[in-house]
Design a protein around this motif. Sequence first.
Motif, short mmCIF file in Angstrom:
data_model
loop_
_atom_site.label_atom_id
_atom_site.label_comp_id
_atom_site.label_asym_id
_atom_site.label_seq_id
_atom_site.Cartn_x
_atom_site.Cartn_y
_atom_site.Cartn_z
N SER A 70 0.79 -1.28 0.02
CA SER A 70 0.11 0.07 0.00
C SER A 70 0.98 1.30 0.00
N ALA A 71 0.66 2.38 -0.92
CA ALA A 71 1.56 3.42 -1.23
C ALA A 71 1.12 4.31 0.18
N THR A 72 0.09 4.28 0.78
CA THR A 72 -0.33 5.07 2.08
C THR A 72 0.19 4.36 3.39
N GLY A 73 0.71 3.11 3.29
CA GLY A 73 1.04 2.30 4.48
C GLY A 73 -0.20 1.66 5.27
N ALA A 74 -1.34 1.81 4.88
CA ALA A 74 -2.52 0.77 5.27
C ALA A 74 -2.07 -0.40 5.13
N ARG A 75 -2.56 -1.00 6.45
CA ARG A 75 -2.24 -2.45 6.31
C ARG A 75 -3.38 -3.08 6.23
N VAL A 76 -3.60 -3.77 4.86
CA VAL A 76 -4.67 -4.51 4.47
C VAL A 76 -4.55 -6.05 4.25
N ARG A 77 -4.98 -7.09 5.25
CA ARG A 77 -4.57 -8.14 5.40
C ARG A 77 -5.34 -8.96 4.24
N ALA A 78 -4.63 -9.83 3.47
CA ALA A 78 -5.31 -10.69 2.53
C ALA A 78 -4.95 -11.99 2.41
N VAL A 79 -6.05 -13.08 2.13
CA VAL A 79 -5.71 -14.46 2.22
C VAL A 79 -6.33 -15.05 0.92
N GLY A 80 -5.21 -15.79 0.37
CA GLY A 80 -5.90 -16.59 -0.86
C GLY A 80 -4.53 -17.19 -1.59
N THR A 81 -4.69 -17.47 -2.93
CA THR A 81 -3.68 -18.18 -3.58
C THR A 81 -3.17 -17.07 -4.93
N VAL A 82 -1.88 -17.27 -5.01
CA VAL A 82 -1.31 -16.67 -6.24
C VAL A 82 -0.88 -17.76 -7.29
N ALA A 83 -1.42 -17.33 -8.59
CA ALA A 83 -1.21 -18.26 -9.60
C ALA A 83 -0.02 -18.05 -10.28
N ALA A 84 1.07 -19.01 -10.59
CA ALA A 84 2.20 -18.54 -11.31
C ALA A 84 2.39 -19.70 -12.45
N ARG A 85 3.06 -19.41 -13.43
CA ARG A 85 3.13 -20.20 -14.35
C ARG A 85 4.65 -19.95 -15.41
N ALA A 86 5.12 -20.67 -16.24
CA ALA A 86 6.26 -20.14 -17.04
C ALA A 86 5.84 -20.46 -18.53
N ALA A 87 6.71 -19.81 -19.34
CA ALA A 87 6.46 -20.01 -20.99
C ALA A 87 7.75 -19.94 -21.30
N LEU A 88 7.87 -20.67 -22.55
CA LEU A 88 8.86 -20.68 -23.48
C LEU A 88 8.65 -20.44 -24.98
N THR A 89 9.32 -19.36 -25.22
CA THR A 89 9.22 -18.85 -26.68
C THR A 89 10.23 -19.26 -27.72
N GLU A 90 9.89 -20.08 -28.76
CA GLU A 90 10.80 -20.34 -29.83
C GLU A 90 11.91 -21.24 -29.20
N GLY A 91 11.69 -21.99 -28.13
CA GLY A 91 12.86 -22.56 -27.18
C GLY A 91 13.92 -21.94 -26.80
N ARG A 92 13.76 -20.57 -26.74
CA ARG A 92 14.82 -19.82 -26.55
C ARG A 92 14.79 -18.62 -25.45
N LEU A 93 13.40 -18.05 -25.30
CA LEU A 93 13.32 -17.14 -24.35
C LEU A 93 12.02 -17.77 -23.22
N LEU A 94 12.85 -17.74 -22.04
CA LEU A 94 12.25 -18.17 -20.92
C LEU A 94 11.35 -17.04 -20.00
N GLN A 95 10.26 -17.20 -19.74
CA GLN A 95 9.40 -16.29 -18.85
C GLN A 95 8.66 -16.91 -17.77
N THR A 96 8.75 -16.29 -16.68
CA THR A 96 7.85 -16.74 -15.24
C THR A 96 7.12 -15.78 -15.11
N SER A 97 5.98 -15.93 -14.49
CA SER A 97 4.88 -14.94 -14.10
C SER A 97 4.28 -15.44 -12.90
#
Length: 326
Positions: A70-97
């Motif tokens: 938070s840019a204001t310093g407010a403390r907002v608690r949050a609960v849940g799941t973050v989704a992550a995955r990876a991708a490879l383009t032309e067998g050469r460029l690797l990305q994770t997000s």
Amino acid sequence: MAPRQSTPGADLVCGEVRTCLLPARQALDIRSAAQLLALRADERVLLSERPGLYARSPDTLTGVDCPLPSATGARVRAVGTVAARAALTEGRLLQTSARFRVPASGPDQRRPWGEYLVRPGVVEPLGKLPHEAVARGVLDGGRHGDLDVGLIADGLLTRLLRHPLLDQRPPFRSRPTRLRWVALPAAPGDGPSLERFTLAEDELRTVRLRVPEGTDGAELAVLCDDLALHDWLLTTVVRMFDGIRLGQGAAEDAGAVVRTLRPAVDHLLHLWMPAARVAGGLAPLWDPLEERPGFTRQWQALVQRIRDQFTLHAIPSAHREVEPVP
């Protein structure tokens, strides 16, 4: 227990992308790419050969229970799941997000974990979400202990870079980049828009979007992966020209120019395909970057410079340097 209310509309979607050159001498074929990105035994890797070789892993989930940035310093608690995955383009460029969606409001008390697991990629605040403060906090990086999707994306990248398929011998030296993004809700009736694209320090880029309510978070992630990939291409080829002594004329200088620029021809020039896999409704978000600063114009100018250098150094020196006749 009181019956659960329907999930409120998404107010904010956030994510971060890591992009790097795969540390392997040879580009991976489609089968090896599938082996690299097999993050889950219960779901297959997405493979595509048009308009180019592309592989994308299934999502993995990370449970979180912590404050939101938070840019204001407010403390907002949050609960849940973050989704992550990876991708490879032309067998050469690797990305994770990694990405998460935050509803406009949540319950006052934490729910049982089972209720969060049935909504992958959703992080629910306790109470109301100060969406503008959280959006700015995410782009600024937050504080220690806040939810940091960049760490999740980086952890997945580290895991993949240790895969035994990779010989740790990349064909040229380059630097990874990070792209951090937020998508806020657009005004009723408005379409998607790109409000800001910023080149920050330490290889960091930030993107601020506006999208209609109900825009799919996975499609937004594909768009931001695409922006990150093309920004990495531009950044890497621009750096190839750094330090090159052009116009010196000596044979050793000509050889150095060709050796420096050759990897771009062998591995990168054919990868430029903006919005090739972006959902049709989000493809117009590329338009502002094509107008200013002009991603494709800059790329075409770099490609032409490379071709001119190869053409120039292919001409015998006797024909290039003609002495005036007294």
